[in-house]
Design an enzyme around this catalytic site. Structure first.
Site: not given
Ligand code: SF4
Length: 368
Positions: A37, A120, A138
């Protein structure tokens, strides 16, 4: 009124048939999801894949990353950009080691307290690794929902984000595949509900999508006008001696932290004349224990970061005295044949390459 159960079923059916095989898709290890991520922020999937594999070969778990030397971390990350992401990631795993005995916490409150983890990334780790009904919203997800629900407000406004988070939470309520909902939303935004010309005919939500019904897909999402990058003038001195050039390391915090560059001065105004540039550089080199004069102007180049733009001008310098008596002899003399050995700060790699080619030309000319 939206039927959330139906939306979720359609989305997951579509995902099962269309998802790409990506190296992090089969992972449930929170550390590995965290790495993916962080790498995927502001970087395309195809560009991330080789870096992700290499990074995990070198740092297969949190313990390995926590113990890594900054230079080594930088060399594995170099090329991916936004190096501060790597530093925050390392600080985060170090904190997991120190505060949680090496086990990733599984509450939003605790995860959000770790360095570099925003809402996020917290949602992505909680839903994918721990299968919790926590949204990861996001830009992709905001775009999809701004169209599905026809939200005619800027998507960067907090109330809009909150509304979309609530919708995702509703979609995850009572299901056993929260992580797949997160990944399916990302995939839908990346493959179908793309920024321009969304592929509505392939979309599992085409029957529900309000923007499609109104033919308003291309007008959404609405964004605030982006702030223009701030222009910063950078004057850079190239001091050469015996086939070597003087380099310095940037401070450990801030933009391009810890990376190497040629001695430089930032200024909000452009130095109008070579004498102005010389004054700035003389001050900078004095901090490094050297008295210099400027010989000639070198290349100029522009480098754009997300919020600032460097307009950089280089100047060839000459040592007036080896070192100022009683001062620190700072910086590192780097042989021109070894420019690849440093982790350069942004455009300084280009300057170094230009310097080597210029020196090569001069040697060639002399040899004729
Ligand atoms: Fe996006 Fe089109 Fe699907 Fe609506 S129907 S969510 S605009 S791809």
């Amino acid at each position: 009124m939206m039927n959330f159960k139906e939306l979720t079923t359609q989305l997951l059916d579509w995902y099962d048939r269309n998802r790409r095989e990506l190296p992090w898709r089969t992972e449930t290890d929170p550390y590995r999801i965290w790495v993916s991520e962080v790498m995927l922020q502001q970087t395309r999937v195809e560009a991330v894949i080789p870096y992700y594999r290499r990074f995990l070969q070198r740092f297969p778990d949190m313990r390995a990353l926590a113990a890594a030397e900054p230079e080594e971390l930088l060399s594995v990350w170099q090329g991916l950009g936004y190096y501060s992401r790597a530093r925050h990631l390392q600080q985060g795993v170090q904190e997991v080691q120190a505060r949680y005995g090496g086990r990733m916490p599984d509450s939003r409150e605790e995860i959000s307290g770790l360095p570099g983890i925003g809402p996020y990334t917290a949602g992505a780790i909680l839903s994918i690794a721990h299968n919790k009904p926590e949204p990861a919203v996001d830009g992709n997800v905001l775009r999809v929902f701004s169209r599905l629900l026809v939200i005619r407000e800027p998507i960067d406004r907090l109330p809009v984000k909150r509304r979309i988070e609530t919708t995702v939470r509703e979609m995850m309520a009572g299901i056993s595949r929260c992580g797949d909902v997160t990944q399916a939303l990302m995939e839908l935004g990346a493959l179908v509900c793309v920024p321009r010309n969304p592929r509505c005919d392939s979309c599992p939500w085409q029957g529900h999508c309000a923007a499609r019904l109104e033919n308003a897909q291309d007008a959404l999402p609405i964004r605030k006008a982006p702030a223009l990058p701030r222009i910063v003038h950078v004057v850079t001195g190239l001091l050469l001696r015996d086939g070597q050039v003087l380099t310095v390391q940037r401070p450990p915090r801030g933009l391009l932290a810890g990376m190497w560059e040629f001695p430089s001065v930032e200024s909000s105004d452009s130095p109008g004349t070579m004498a102005d540039a010389e004054r700035l550089l003389q001050e900078r080199f004095r901090e490094l224990g050297r008295e210099i004069t400027v010989l000639s102007a070198g290349q100029s180049l522009t480098h754009i970061f997300s919020h600032r733009q460097w307009q950089l001008r280089t100047f060839f310098c000459r040592d007036r005295a080896a070192t100022i008596p009683g001062s620190v002899d700072a910086g590192r003399w780097l042989p021109l044949g070894r420019i690849e050995s440093l982790n350069w700060a942004g455009p300084h790699r280009k300057i170094a390459a230009g310097l080597v080619s210029e020196m090569g030309k001069q040697i060639h000319e002399k040899g004729k």
